[in-house]
Design an enzyme around this catalytic site. Sequence first.
Site, mmCIF file in Angstrom:
data_model
loop_
_atom_site.group_PDB
_atom_site.id
_atom_site.type_symbol
_atom_site.label_atom_id
_atom_site.label_comp_id
_atom_site.label_asym_id
_atom_site.label_seq_id
_atom_site.Cartn_x
_atom_site.Cartn_y
_atom_site.Cartn_z
ATOM 1 N N THR A 119 35.948 39.838 54.482
ATOM 2 C CA THR A 119 35.864 39.351 53.093
ATOM 3 C C THR A 119 36.614 38.025 53.019
ATOM 4 O O THR A 119 37.516 37.798 53.825
ATOM 5 C CB THR A 119 36.537 40.408 52.179
ATOM 6 O OG1 THR A 119 35.622 41.453 51.989
ATOM 7 C CG2 THR A 119 36.976 39.858 50.841
ATOM 8 N N ARG A 178 28.344 50.746 44.902
ATOM 9 C CA ARG A 178 29.781 50.830 45.150
ATOM 10 C C ARG A 178 30.419 49.458 44.865
ATOM 11 O O ARG A 178 29.932 48.429 45.321
ATOM 12 C CB ARG A 178 30.026 51.240 46.601
ATOM 13 C CG ARG A 178 31.507 51.300 47.005
ATOM 14 C CD ARG A 178 31.965 50.021 47.648
ATOM 15 N NE ARG A 178 33.354 50.068 48.071
ATOM 16 C CZ ARG A 178 34.048 48.988 48.413
ATOM 17 N NH1 ARG A 178 33.484 47.800 48.376
ATOM 18 N NH2 ARG A 178 35.304 49.090 48.794
ATOM 19 N N GLY A 235 38.821 48.494 49.493
ATOM 20 C CA GLY A 235 38.913 48.305 48.043
ATOM 21 C C GLY A 235 39.442 49.508 47.293
ATOM 22 O O GLY A 235 40.240 49.363 46.361
#
Length: 270
Positions: free
Chosen positions: A154, A181, A206
Amino acid sequence: MYIIAHGGVGSSRELDDRVKAAVEKGVSDNAFRTVVGVVSALEDDPVFNAGTGSRIRLDGKIQMDAAIMYKGDIGAVAAIESVKNPIQVAAKVYETPYVLLVSRGALEYARNMGFDAHDPSTEARREELSRMHEKLHEHRVLHDIYKGVDGGDTVGCVACHNGEYAAAVSTGGTSFSIRGRVGDSPLVGCGFYAGEHGAVVTTGKGEDIIKRLSAYRCYSLIPEVGLQEACDKVVKDHIEGSSIGVIAVGKDGVASASSKQMSQASFCMD
Ligand code: ASP
């Protein structure tokens, strides 16, 4: 101008040069434009899990999340498909009275704003998906496999210019995730935060970051313990066995901490 960017917790330090290239490409004349520019460049690099090269979900689709915070306002998108630069759509949401647009609504808004259709999938990600399907077939229990998921690749950037702080983040999500999600990245206080003391962006699984409100936690520690210690503390106190990375910018410069290696690059110019 102070800037620091990352390429995800768990990403190799050999990618530092690619993060650096994105920082050089994205640097601009204010903190908002800089973080959008840097994150857009990282989204365009297919090696990272954001924009082109985003991780494919189990149903074969890509859904992406991105957010920006600057001067107390936020723009975010979640579970958006078929756009090239989710962070640029989030920057357009920033101009509206809303904070977060999701899924089809986010896509409709993007199209209305002139963002063209784009397929962010790559050959490498398609191969990764078939490996995930094989693993699922072997184990059958998604819950057990998901326990071991860590996030990764990410991207995020924080910047300070003339005392104004900005934070931006973009992701294709974690591996093994199902359609719909949403992780920490587009959620304020979880994946990002920016205010008068600085700006923070996190990376990692997350679900665990959401439970800890990690970005806001780091931000609120800055005046008390300083930038580096705030980052270190959030990493040290994170859920055991779950990876996390944090980058932050404050009045004295930039800092980062992570529980695993994390590609990154910074730029400081007074
Ligand atoms: N935080 C991201 C998510 O859970 C993944 C990551 O940081 O790599 O969607």
